[in-house]
Write an enzyme that holds these catalytic residues in place. Structure first.
Site, PDB file in Angstrom:
ATOM      1  N   CYS A   2       0.871  -1.170   0.000  1.00  0.00           N
ATOM      2  CA  CYS A   2       0.000   0.000   0.000  1.00  0.00           C
ATOM      3  C   CYS A   2       0.912   1.226   0.000  1.00  0.00           C
ATOM      4  CB  CYS A   2      -0.856   0.039   1.258  1.00  0.00           C
ATOM      5  SG  CYS A   2      -1.871  -1.430   1.447  1.00  0.00           S
ATOM      6  N   ARG A  27       1.754   1.419  -5.909  1.00  0.00           N
ATOM      7  CA  ARG A  27       1.948   0.485  -4.800  1.00  0.00           C
ATOM      8  C   ARG A  27       0.682  -0.301  -4.456  1.00  0.00           C
ATOM      9  NH1 ARG A  27       6.545   1.712  -1.854  1.00  0.00           N
ATOM     10  NH2 ARG A  27       5.699   0.517  -0.123  1.00  0.00           N
ATOM     11  N   TRP A  73      -3.720  -1.951  -1.440  1.00  0.00           N
ATOM     12  CA  TRP A  73      -3.625  -3.245  -2.114  1.00  0.00           C
ATOM     13  C   TRP A  73      -4.088  -4.236  -1.060  1.00  0.00           C
ATOM     14  CZ3 TRP A  73      -0.830  -7.916  -1.735  1.00  0.00           C
ATOM     15  CH2 TRP A  73      -0.791  -8.691  -2.897  1.00  0.00           C
ATOM     16  N   ASN A  99       0.512   0.667   6.094  1.00  0.00           N
ATOM     17  CA  ASN A  99       1.031  -0.264   5.089  1.00  0.00           C
ATOM     18  C   ASN A  99       1.754  -1.359   5.855  1.00  0.00           C
ATOM     19  OD1 ASN A  99       2.235  -1.528   2.871  1.00  0.00           O
ATOM     20  ND2 ASN A  99       3.986  -0.124   2.912  1.00  0.00           N
ATOM     21  N   GLY A 100       1.417  -2.609   5.560  1.00  0.00           N
ATOM     22  CA  GLY A 100       2.062  -3.725   6.263  1.00  0.00           C
ATOM     23  C   GLY A 100       1.007  -4.713   6.726  1.00  0.00           C
ATOM     24  N   GLU A 468      12.624 -13.909 -18.231  1.00  0.00           N
ATOM     25  CA  GLU A 468      12.207 -12.541 -17.927  1.00  0.00           C
ATOM     26  C   GLU A 468      11.161 -12.057 -18.942  1.00  0.00           C
ATOM     27  OE1 GLU A 468      12.201 -10.527 -15.638  1.00  0.00           O
ATOM     28  OE2 GLU A 468      11.970  -8.527 -16.485  1.00  0.00           O
ATOM     29  N   LYS A 472       7.318 -10.659 -18.319  1.00  0.00           N
ATOM     30  CA  LYS A 472       6.813  -9.368 -18.793  1.00  0.00           C
ATOM     31  C   LYS A 472       5.486  -9.545 -19.526  1.00  0.00           C
ATOM     32  CE  LYS A 472       8.630  -7.292 -16.833  1.00  0.00           C
ATOM     33  NZ  LYS A 472       9.608  -7.594 -15.880  1.00  0.00           N
ATOM     34  N   GLU A 475       2.548 -10.706 -16.975  1.00  0.00           N
ATOM     35  CA  GLU A 475       2.028  -9.823 -15.933  1.00  0.00           C
ATOM     36  C   GLU A 475       1.305  -8.604 -16.485  1.00  0.00           C
ATOM     37  OE1 GLU A 475       5.047  -8.493 -13.163  1.00  0.00           O
ATOM     38  OE2 GLU A 475       6.477  -8.127 -14.732  1.00  0.00           O
ATOM     39  N   HIS A 491      11.820 -32.851 -24.086  1.00  0.00           N
ATOM     40  CA  HIS A 491      11.570 -33.696 -22.916  1.00  0.00           C
ATOM     41  C   HIS A 491      10.123 -33.579 -22.422  1.00  0.00           C
ATOM     42  CE1 HIS A 491      15.733 -34.843 -22.723  1.00  0.00           C
ATOM     43  NE2 HIS A 491      16.080 -33.576 -22.831  1.00  0.00           N
ATOM     44  N   LYS A 584       3.748  -2.948  -6.666  1.00  0.00           N
ATOM     45  CA  LYS A 584       5.153  -2.693  -7.016  1.00  0.00           C
ATOM     46  C   LYS A 584       6.112  -3.367  -6.045  1.00  0.00           C
ATOM     47  CE  LYS A 584       8.427  -0.723  -9.369  1.00  0.00           C
ATOM     48  NZ  LYS A 584       8.761  -1.400 -10.635  1.00  0.00           N
TER      49      LYS A 584
HETATM   50  O1  M6R Z   1      11.646  -4.794  -5.702  1.00  0.00           O
HETATM   51  P1  M6R Z   1      12.121  -6.163  -6.126  1.00  0.00           P
HETATM   52  O2  M6R Z   1      13.115  -6.140  -7.221  1.00  0.00           O
HETATM   53  O3  M6R Z   1      12.614  -6.969  -4.960  1.00  0.00           O
HETATM   54  O4  M6R Z   1      10.820  -6.889  -6.658  1.00  0.00           O
HETATM   55  C1  M6R Z   1      10.840  -8.249  -6.989  1.00  0.00           C
HETATM   56  C2  M6R Z   1       9.606  -8.648  -7.749  1.00  0.00           C
HETATM   57  O5  M6R Z   1       8.466  -8.437  -6.970  1.00  0.00           O
HETATM   58  C3  M6R Z   1       9.470  -7.863  -9.068  1.00  0.00           C
HETATM   59  O6  M6R Z   1      10.581  -8.077  -9.896  1.00  0.00           O
HETATM   60  C4  M6R Z   1       8.197  -8.296  -9.808  1.00  0.00           C
HETATM   61  O7  M6R Z   1       8.325  -9.611 -10.249  1.00  0.00           O
HETATM   62  C5  M6R Z   1       7.876  -7.349 -10.952  1.00  0.00           C
HETATM   63  N1  M6R Z   1       6.453  -7.320 -11.127  1.00  0.00           N
HETATM   64  C6  M6R Z   1       8.509  -7.737 -12.238  1.00  0.00           C
HETATM   65  O8  M6R Z   1       8.110  -6.942 -13.308  1.00  0.00           O
END
Ligand code: M6R
Length: 589
Positions: A2, A27, A73, A99-100, A468, A472, A475, A491, A584
């Site tokens: 949050c 966030r 969130w 937040n937490g 990676e 992308k 998500e 396999h 985030k």
């Molecule tokens: O802030 P961080 O790099 O530790 O975050 C790690 C993951 O949460 C972050 O990379 C997440 O997978 C992103 N959505 C990737 O685009």
């Protein structure tokens, strides 16, 4: 998770909170709310994005020069108006944004209910105002009641607290980020610096168990563990407010992808002495773990290939959430390199905690200086990508790669050579992020927009890129995308290939023959082959030209797919900056 922001000072509170909420929306964005103080509380909250709620409730007419705000969130309790913050006590004297996660909230809530308190939400947060109310009923003043309430909380919190009858703003943290801002016209507290960056670059990073009291005359910080007032130093950040604004771009995601032309250069401008120090630690370690989550984990996977090749150094790569299962290997000679853009990812912090418990050394690669990770590491390296607002990691991922490349070369006394290699990428990245490339990739996105599955293959370093790239696409476009090592297909996975199944193939000179032969296996089963390659090939149905960059391939090859993921989201009518269900920084385990 949050985002929270609060302010006390001479300025009108409404625009500060409204802008702050918009800047913190990355966030969490399922609901939002504000409380301002001007002859009593003025509270507005609801479900939806900040702009949508503003259309209904008009955040900008909130009165006063003191207030707090929250963008949510959801973790505890569904997405409802009642669960949106701020939360108040029975008498509505105390307002809190948080937040937490309060882990012992059920027990606290049961006890408070037995004492007659009435709860309106299903959140863990609501126990905080009621606890303060209860302590004040027992005769404590606001400050002591808040301190006692905070001491009884288990779990993590960054909280901002107002009392209807006192012109003060309390800001406290344990395990969740909270930073203060100091300006000539007032004082700020927020989850992240961009929330108040247009007013000040002077910041104070709070430590765990700090309780800061912000008044019109200044800030005092008390530490609840040490039971005394403490000094916290004022830092000046070099971030620019333009970095936290979209400018001419439609979305932060595209802006941040385009910024890579500069961020790679910035990541490679490191303090050589610090790099040498890290290199020495790596050489002397008995066992090195690279640890991260999501994209940061993929940067670690790529780094393991580069280090094997360039530095002949063995490293273990472990997902942060899996790291506790390896703790039996840890000794005081082990080195853990923790990688995190935000420096607040709970799984990463937990991994660091277990490393510290075994007296292992911890070095981190981070983008947010002052974050929990920078404070818990023995040494940290700043990837220096500037604020990344879009939920997806783009520029920070490639900056992490750049730093790993630099370290790999420095390990074999070739620091300058590594730096030169990164500097030379400027032209390539400029072209890869240009309008020409974007138009070409849009053509591909048009072809793929209605597909249900996309597969991605690569070998060696290109396998890390495939992982990676799949993340992308998934998500942001919600298309199922899955990465495989080229050699693994036969396999089992090859059974999934049908007529027209798109497969993105990452090619490098190093393993061109092998990966193309995997691509042919897919093509002969009807697959639609998209080559990300320096050279065209007759088996490609669509070719994305990238320069051959050897160890820097992960940087140049991911960029077109970042653009593809962006275009897919836009074509499918989705908001690339705010993908569903994501936040985030993931500050829960
Ligand atoms: O802030 P961080 O790099 O530790 O975050 C790690 C993951 O949460 C972050 O990379 C997440 O997978 C992103 N959505 C990737 O685009």
């Amino acid at each position: 998770m949050c985002g929270i922001i609060g302010y006390i000072g001479k300025k009108d509170i409404a625009p500060i909170l409204f802008q702050g909420l918009k800047r913190l929306e990355y966030r969490g964005y399922d609901s939002a709310g504000i409380a301002t103080l001007a002859s009593g509380f003025h509270i507005k909250k609801d479900v939806g994005k900040v702009d949508e709620i503003h259309q209904r409730l008009n955040f900008l007419d909130a009165p006063g020069t003191l207030g707090i705000a929250h963008t949510r969130w959801a973790t505890h309790g569904g997405v409802t108006k009642e669960n949106a913050h701020p939360h108040v006590d029975c008498e509505e004297n105390i307002a809190v944004v948080h937040n937490g996660i309060i882990e012992n909230y059920q027990e606290l809530k049961r006890n408070l209910i037995s004492l007659g308190h009435k709860f309106k939400s299903q959140t863990d947060t609501e126990v905080i105002p009621h606890l303060i109310e209860e302590m004040m009923k027992k005769g404590k003043n606001f400050t002591d009641a808040t301190a006692s309430a905070l001491k009884s909380l288990e779990g993590s919190y960054a909280v901002l607290i107002l009392n209807k009858n006192e012109r003060k703003l309390f800001a406290a943290r344990k395990g969740s980020p909270l930073v203060l801002g100091i300006s000539d016209s007032g004082y700020f507290a927020a989850s992240d610096i961009p929330a108040f960056l247009e007013y000040t670059k002077n910041v104070v990073y709070l430590h765990d168990y700090d309780l800061a009291v912000l008044t019109d005359n200044g800030i005092k910080v008390f530490n609840l563990m040490e039971n005394r007032e403490v000094e916290r130093k004022v830092d000046t950040v070099n971030w620019d407010i333009r970095q936290a604004e979209k400018g001419e771009f439609d979305h932060f995601m595209l802006k941040e992808i385009s910024e890579q032309v500069d961020t790679i250069q910035r990541a490679s401008q490191q303090n050589k002495e610090l790099i040498n120090h890290v290199v020495e630690e790596m050489k002397n370690a008995h066992g090195i773990f690279l640890v991260g989550a999501g994209s940061s984990y993929h940067a670690c996977v790529a780094a393991s290939y580069i280090m094997s090749k360039v530095s002949k150094l063995h490293v273990n790569v472990v997902l942060a959430s899996e790291f506790p299962y390896y703790e039996h290997y840890l000794t005081d000679k082990t080195l853990v390199i923790a990688v995190s853009q935000s420096g607040e990812t709970a799984d990463v912090l937990e991994a660091v905690k277990s490393a510290k418990a075994k007296k292992s050394k911890v070095i981190s690669l981070v983008n947010v200086v002052g974050s929990s990770l920078t404070r818990t590491s023995d040494v940290f390296l700043n990837i220096n990508a500037g604020p990344e607002i879009c939920v997806l990691s783009t520029k920070t991922y490639t900056s992490q790669l750049a730093l790993f490349i630099l370290l790999s070369y420095a390990l074999v006394n070739k620091y300058e050579e590594g730096k030169k290699k990164l500097t030379r990428l400027w032209n390539e990245i400029y072209h890869l992020t240009s309008a020409t490339t974007r138009t070409k990739i849009k053509e591909l996105a048009e072809k793929l927009r209605d597909k249900e599955h996309i597969f991605l293959i690569g070998r060696g370093l290109q396998y890390a890129t495939a992982m990676e790239a799949a993340l992308k696409i998934k998500e942001v476009s919600y298309i199922h995308a899955e990465a495989f090592a080229g050699g693994e297909l036969k396999h089992g996975t090859i059974a999934l290939i049908e007529d027209g199944t798109p497969c993105i193939v990452f090619v490098s000179e190093e393993n061109e023959k092998e990966i193309l032969s995997n691509a042919i296996e897919i093509k002969s089963r009807g697959g639609y082959i998209i080559g990300v390659s320096p050279k065209n090939n007759e088996i490609f149905d669509f070719w994305i030209k990238v320069p051959e960059s050897n160890n820097e391939n992960p940087i140049v090859q991911i960029i077109p797919i970042q653009i593809l993921a962006y275009q897919l989201a836009v074509l499918r009518g989705l908001d690339p900056d705010h993908p569903r269900n994501l936040a985030k920084s993931v500050t829960v385990k």
